[in-house]
Design a protein around this motif. Structure first.
Motif, PDB file in Angstrom:
ATOM      1  N   PRO A 176       0.804  -1.233   0.000  1.00 34.63           N
ATOM      2  CA  PRO A 176       0.000   0.000   0.000  1.00 34.63           C
ATOM      3  C   PRO A 176       0.832   1.276   0.000  1.00 34.63           C
ATOM      4  O   PRO A 176       0.299   2.358  -0.267  1.00 34.63           O
ATOM      5  CB  PRO A 176      -0.818  -0.121   1.296  1.00 34.63           C
ATOM      6  N   ASP A 177       2.121   1.163   0.303  1.00 30.77           N
ATOM      7  CA  ASP A 177       2.967   2.346   0.401  1.00 30.77           C
ATOM      8  C   ASP A 177       3.648   2.697  -0.920  1.00 30.77           C
ATOM      9  O   ASP A 177       4.425   3.640  -0.984  1.00 30.77           O
ATOM     10  CB  ASP A 177       4.033   2.119   1.487  1.00 30.77           C
ATOM     11  N   ALA A 178       3.362   1.930  -1.974  1.00 29.50           N
ATOM     12  CA  ALA A 178       4.089   2.114  -3.231  1.00 29.50           C
ATOM     13  C   ALA A 178       3.837   3.485  -3.851  1.00 29.50           C
ATOM     14  O   ALA A 178       4.758   4.120  -4.371  1.00 29.50           O
ATOM     15  CB  ALA A 178       3.705   1.010  -4.212  1.00 29.50           C
ATOM     16  N   ILE A 179       2.593   3.957  -3.808  1.00 29.41           N
ATOM     17  CA  ILE A 179       2.275   5.253  -4.426  1.00 29.41           C
ATOM     18  C   ILE A 179       3.042   6.379  -3.734  1.00 29.41           C
ATOM     19  O   ILE A 179       3.602   7.271  -4.385  1.00 29.41           O
ATOM     20  CB  ILE A 179       0.762   5.504  -4.372  1.00 29.41           C
ATOM     21  N   ARG A 180       3.069   6.327  -2.406  1.00 29.52           N
ATOM     22  CA  ARG A 180       3.787   7.380  -1.666  1.00 29.52           C
ATOM     23  C   ARG A 180       5.284   7.311  -1.945  1.00 29.52           C
ATOM     24  O   ARG A 180       5.953   8.345  -2.063  1.00 29.52           O
ATOM     25  CB  ARG A 180       3.516   7.234  -0.176  1.00 29.52           C
ATOM     26  N   LEU A 218       7.972  -1.814 -11.857  1.00 28.39           N
ATOM     27  CA  LEU A 218       7.731  -2.897 -10.909  1.00 28.39           C
ATOM     28  C   LEU A 218       6.636  -2.522  -9.921  1.00 28.39           C
ATOM     29  O   LEU A 218       5.788  -3.354  -9.563  1.00 28.39           O
ATOM     30  CB  LEU A 218       9.025  -3.235 -10.168  1.00 28.39           C
ATOM     31  N   ALA A 219       6.623  -1.277  -9.461  1.00 29.54           N
ATOM     32  CA  ALA A 219       5.567  -0.833  -8.554  1.00 29.54           C
ATOM     33  C   ALA A 219       4.221  -0.807  -9.265  1.00 29.54           C
ATOM     34  O   ALA A 219       3.185  -1.147  -8.673  1.00 29.54           O
ATOM     35  CB  ALA A 219       5.904   0.547  -7.993  1.00 29.54           C
ATOM     36  N   TRP A 220       4.217  -0.422 -10.539  1.00 27.75           N
ATOM     37  CA  TRP A 220       2.976  -0.404 -11.318  1.00 27.75           C
ATOM     38  C   TRP A 220       2.381  -1.795 -11.444  1.00 27.75           C
ATOM     39  O   TRP A 220       1.149  -1.964 -11.433  1.00 27.75           O
ATOM     40  CB  TRP A 220       3.267   0.182 -12.695  1.00 27.75           C
ATOM     41  N   ALA A 221       3.230  -2.817 -11.564  1.00 25.95           N
ATOM     42  CA  ALA A 221       2.758  -4.199 -11.717  1.00 25.95           C
ATOM     43  C   ALA A 221       2.106  -4.733 -10.444  1.00 25.95           C
ATOM     44  O   ALA A 221       1.465  -5.786 -10.483  1.00 25.95           O
ATOM     45  CB  ALA A 221       3.918  -5.107 -12.117  1.00 25.95           C
ATOM     46  N   GLU A 222       2.289  -4.026  -9.312  1.00 31.88           N
ATOM     47  CA  GLU A 222       1.670  -4.386  -8.036  1.00 31.88           C
ATOM     48  C   GLU A 222       2.062  -5.788  -7.583  1.00 31.88           C
ATOM     49  O   GLU A 222       1.246  -6.541  -7.052  1.00 31.88           O
ATOM     50  CB  GLU A 222       0.140  -4.268  -8.131  1.00 31.88           C
ATOM     51  N   GLU A 223       3.329  -6.135  -7.815  1.00 33.54           N
ATOM     52  CA  GLU A 223       3.859  -7.407  -7.360  1.00 33.54           C
ATOM     53  C   GLU A 223       5.071  -7.147  -6.470  1.00 33.54           C
ATOM     54  O   GLU A 223       5.880  -6.261  -6.744  1.00 33.54           O
ATOM     55  CB  GLU A 223       4.269  -8.285  -8.544  1.00 33.54           C
ATOM     56  N   THR A 224       5.193  -7.943  -5.413  1.00 32.90           N
ATOM     57  CA  THR A 224       6.320  -7.769  -4.499  1.00 32.90           C
ATOM     58  C   THR A 224       7.619  -8.178  -5.181  1.00 32.90           C
ATOM     59  O   THR A 224       7.637  -9.020  -6.094  1.00 32.90           O
ATOM     60  CB  THR A 224       6.122  -8.608  -3.234  1.00 32.90           C
ATOM     61  N   THR A 284       5.263   4.581 -18.283  1.00 32.45           N
ATOM     62  CA  THR A 284       6.593   4.118 -17.903  1.00 32.45           C
ATOM     63  C   THR A 284       6.679   2.598 -17.977  1.00 32.45           C
ATOM     64  O   THR A 284       7.668   2.036 -18.488  1.00 32.45           O
ATOM     65  CB  THR A 284       6.931   4.598 -16.488  1.00 32.45           C
ATOM     66  N   ALA A 285       5.649   1.915 -17.475  1.00 29.16           N
ATOM     67  CA  ALA A 285       5.635   0.449 -17.554  1.00 29.16           C
ATOM     68  C   ALA A 285       5.617  -0.010 -19.010  1.00 29.16           C
ATOM     69  O   ALA A 285       6.283  -0.997 -19.374  1.00 29.16           O
ATOM     70  CB  ALA A 285       4.427  -0.092 -16.800  1.00 29.16           C
ATOM     71  N   CYS A 286       4.865   0.706 -19.861  1.00 28.65           N
ATOM     72  CA  CYS A 286       4.855   0.372 -21.283  1.00 28.65           C
ATOM     73  C   CYS A 286       6.245   0.533 -21.906  1.00 28.65           C
ATOM     74  O   CYS A 286       6.674  -0.296 -22.730  1.00 28.65           O
ATOM     75  CB  CYS A 286       3.853   1.264 -22.022  1.00 28.65           C
ATOM     76  N   ALA A 287       6.937   1.600 -21.533  1.00 28.70           N
ATOM     77  CA  ALA A 287       8.265   1.854 -22.096  1.00 28.70           C
ATOM     78  C   ALA A 287       9.248   0.758 -21.715  1.00 28.70           C
ATOM     79  O   ALA A 287      10.045   0.297 -22.547  1.00 28.70           O
ATOM     80  CB  ALA A 287       8.776   3.211 -21.615  1.00 28.70           C
ATOM     81  N   VAL A 288       9.210   0.327 -20.455  1.00 32.78           N
ATOM     82  CA  VAL A 288      10.109  -0.739 -20.007  1.00 32.78           C
ATOM     83  C   VAL A 288       9.789  -2.046 -20.726  1.00 32.78           C
ATOM     84  O   VAL A 288      10.681  -2.776 -21.171  1.00 32.78           O
ATOM     85  CB  VAL A 288      10.005  -0.914 -18.474  1.00 32.78           C
ATOM     86  N   HIS A 289       8.504  -2.356 -20.868  1.00 28.92           N
ATOM     87  CA  HIS A 289       8.102  -3.571 -21.582  1.00 28.92           C
ATOM     88  C   HIS A 289       8.489  -3.481 -23.050  1.00 28.92           C
ATOM     89  O   HIS A 289       8.903  -4.476 -23.666  1.00 28.92           O
ATOM     90  CB  HIS A 289       6.586  -3.762 -21.425  1.00 28.92           C
ATOM     91  N   LEU A 290       8.377  -2.293 -23.624  1.00 31.56           N
ATOM     92  CA  LEU A 290       8.745  -2.085 -25.021  1.00 31.56           C
ATOM     93  C   LEU A 290      10.231  -2.318 -25.243  1.00 31.56           C
ATOM     94  O   LEU A 290      10.633  -2.935 -26.242  1.00 31.56           O
ATOM     95  CB  LEU A 290       8.353  -0.666 -25.426  1.00 31.56           C
ATOM     96  N   ASP A 291      11.074  -1.834 -24.329  1.00 31.43           N
ATOM     97  CA  ASP A 291      12.520  -2.048 -24.460  1.00 31.43           C
ATOM     98  C   ASP A 291      12.863  -3.527 -24.458  1.00 31.43           C
ATOM     99  O   ASP A 291      13.785  -3.964 -25.148  1.00 31.43           O
ATOM    100  CB  ASP A 291      13.254  -1.362 -23.300  1.00 31.43           C
TER     101      ASP A 291
END
Length: 630
Positions: free
Chosen positions: A205-209, A259-265, A585-592
């Motif tokens: 839950p603290d990822a956004i902050r 990684l934070a966007w994916a919501e996985e530890t 940002t997540a799209c850009a990383v996946h695109l690379d």
């Protein structure tokens, strides 16, 4: 069973009671003690008391701008506003001496209009506007025997003395390397620490902050490294190395955001590498071996590649781009003449002009004693009308409380302290307390009140605590009335202007990534090819403008209900824009990693764009259309 009831305070009152926290800035405290007090002592010893008072006031205002950061940034943060203050002293002095009350009021109102518009450009421009107005009030309302140009030179000398202290004195722990760059080292290290904390928070839950904290750290480091220099490019190996270390943190930040966007530890070892990099920056040492994270997903592979690239940069040094988009003179002019600049300029002009007129009439009245020093009322209105110092109700409450407390404290000190030695010591003590007192506006006001009253008493003005309290309350009333008066155009222009800028930056970033997907280029996560360098620049601009919009929205939300209602819904739009930038940002990383944008990424992009299209129009924001949006 009894239940404990926690009182729910209205937002405007809760903000007034809120104070910043953090370690005591001992270096700034030392500089504060060595600034106004010694200047005043030297002036007393040489018989230049009135000029010493002006210099000490300038040193005090420079101390308020003496914030954490690099030494070179302090040149702009302290020096440029001082130039504005000196110009204000000249304008106020010569206008006050050569014109009547009506013409003087008109001129000061015009100065307020210009200074208010300038304040919409940015924090340094806002500080310039503040000191321009304070200098004009002092020049016109504090009659001194010296001509205006001598007063202006004294003002510059006072601010320049504090700036010299900032540039020369080392800070604790700064001797690990070139002490001139201790602020830059700490700022860059803070970026790597923020990356590690975001990785630790991923999936929680603290990822956004933590992502917001990473943005703040990147903004701070970017500012610290962008200070003035003698040549266009970095002028020493230490500086070039710091630039490279900052640039190496950008792909790490990008991977951590994905990684934070994916919501996985993420495994704990993933954050060990950035923390070792932070320690290497602070200690000016080599990184040593870095633990490699898992490469099970595109974002994890990007993180691993970015760590390898950072290790090479730390060993080899070299230069690096700050990935900033410099603002042109035209951009600054548009900001000053835009809706935010016009609205703020009109309110500042109204408050400053009205307070100057009332002050002159009040001090010429028979019952007030024909007192010739009338600077306090307009100078107080300057600080009260500034929105970057907090919501209007909070500013008024804290200014009134701080002035009452400071005036009462000074009255007690003045009754027992020897003159002038005791008052000079009080000035030095107050200067030392300013860096700590800036955490709360009421505390800052109390300290500044004590300092200024001590200064003017040394300069020959009688003890006037009761009068200062009355004038402060009058200034509060003027600003409260002006703050709620209808103005031409739509209310909340400052918030909407920043939200519009953030929206444009977010969509520019998205468009660039979508163009990359249509025509992908070869590159690795750690090697900044031209298109990736452009992407990082656009990403930094998107997050930075969003942070500025968030700050403006937060202040507006803590206004009184009559003002807060004009920006309702803006916070939700800002939240959606942040989701858009995170998803991009997540799209850009996946695109690379894969050469394409995945179906899941497209689905989430489409959803957030559709939601933005609906909510944006409710606050007067019309997002541009994109291929995914329609």
């Amino acid at each position: 069973m009894s239940r404990r009831i926690t009182p729910h305070l209205p937002p405007w009152l809760a903000h007034a009671l809120r104070a910043q926290r953090g370690p005591v800035p001992w270096s700034a405290v030392t500089r504060g003690a060595l600034s106004a007090g010694p200047l005043l002592l030297l002036a007393v010893r040489t018989g230049l008391v009135s000029l010493g008072v002006v210099a000490a006031v300038a040193a005090m205002l420079a101390g308020i701008n003496d914030r954490p950061g690099s030494r070179r940034v302090s040149v702009k943060r302290i020096g440029v506003p001082a130039l504005g203050g000196a110009a204000g002293v000249v304008i106020g002095t010569y206008t006050g001496q050569g014109t009547g009350a009506v013409v003087l009021t008109v001129v000061l109102t015009a100065v307020g209009l210009v200074a208010g518009g300038m304040s919409a450009v940015g924090p340094v421009a806002s500080a310039v506007g503040t000191q321009l107005l304070v200098g004009a009030a002092i020049g016109a309302g504090m009659p001194l025997p010296e001509p205006g140009w001598e007063r202006a030179l004294a003002y510059l000398a006072g601010a320049g003395w504090l700036l010299v202290l900032r540039l020369v004195l080392p800070t604790p722990g700064s001797l690990a390397g070139d002490f001139r760059f201790d602020g830059e080292r700490e700022a860059v290290a803070g970026v790597y620490e923020a990356v590690a904390e975001l990785l630790d928070a991923a999936g929680g839950p603290d990822a956004i902050r933590r992502r917001a904290a990473l943005t703040a750290a990147l903004d701070h480091a970017q500012d610290a490294l962008a200070g003035p220099r003698l040549r266009r490019y970095a002028s020493s190996s230490t500086e070039r190395r710091l630039h490279a270390q900052y640039a190496a943190a950008l792909p790490l930040a990008e991977a951590a955001t994905a990684l934070a966007w994916a919501e996985e530890t993420v495994a704990e070892r993933a954050s060990e590498g950035p923390r070792r990099l932070a320690a290497a920056v602070r200690g000016n040492t080599h990184t040593g071996p870095l633990p490699a994270p898992s490469r099970a997903a595109p974002a994890l592979r990007a993180l691993d590649d970015a760590l390898l690239h950072a290790a090479e940069v730390f060993d080899q040094g070299g230069g690096g781009d700050l990935h900033t988009r410099p603002r042109s003179a035209g951009d600054r002019l548009r900001a000053a003449l835009g809706s935010a600049g016009r609205e703020y300029g009109l309110r500042v002009a109204l408050c400053f002009g009205a307070s100057a007129a009332v002050a002159q009439a009040l001090h010429r009245s028979q019952w007030y004693g024909q007192h010739e020093h009338w600077y306090w009322l307009p100078a107080t209105a300057v600080f009260l009308v500034k929105p970057d110092l907090g919501p209007l109700a909070s500013r008024v409450l804290n200014r009134a409380a701080g002035t009452v407390l400071g005036a009462l404290l000074f009255a007690g000190f003045a009754a027992v302290l020897p003159r002038p030695e005791g008052l000079i010591a009080l000035v030095a003590l107050s200067g030392a307390l300013i860096p700590v007192a800036t955490r709360h506006f009421a505390a800052q006001t109390a300290v500044v009140t004590v300092l200024v009253l001590a200064l003017v008493m040394v300069g020959g003005e009688p003890q006037a605590s009761a009068g200062r309290i009355g004038e402060t309350l009058l200034a509060c009333a003027i600003v409260l009335i002006a703050g709620h008066l209808p103005m031409p155009g739509q209310r909340g222009g400052g918030v909407r202007a920043r939200l519009s800028t953030a929206s444009e930056a977010a969509y520019a970033y998205l468009t660039h990534v979508l163009d990359e997907a249509d025509a992908p280029r070869v590159g690795t996560s750690g090697t900044p090819s031209d298109h990736r360098a452009t992407r990082w620049t656009l990403r930094r601009e998107a997050y930075r403008t969003l942070a500025e919009a968030r700050s403006a929205i937060s202040l507006a939300a803590h206004e009184l209900p009559a003002l807060a209602r004009h920006t309702e819904g803006a916070d939700e739009v800002a939240r959606l824009l942040e989701r858009l930038v995170d998803t991009t940002t997540a799209c850009a990383v996946h695109l690379d990693d894969t050469g394409r944008i995945g179906p899941h990424h497209k689905e989430r992009l489409t959803a957030v764009l559709a939601e933005l299209a609906g909510r944006g129009e409710r606050v007067g924001l019309r997002p541009p259309r994109t291929p995914l949006a329609g």
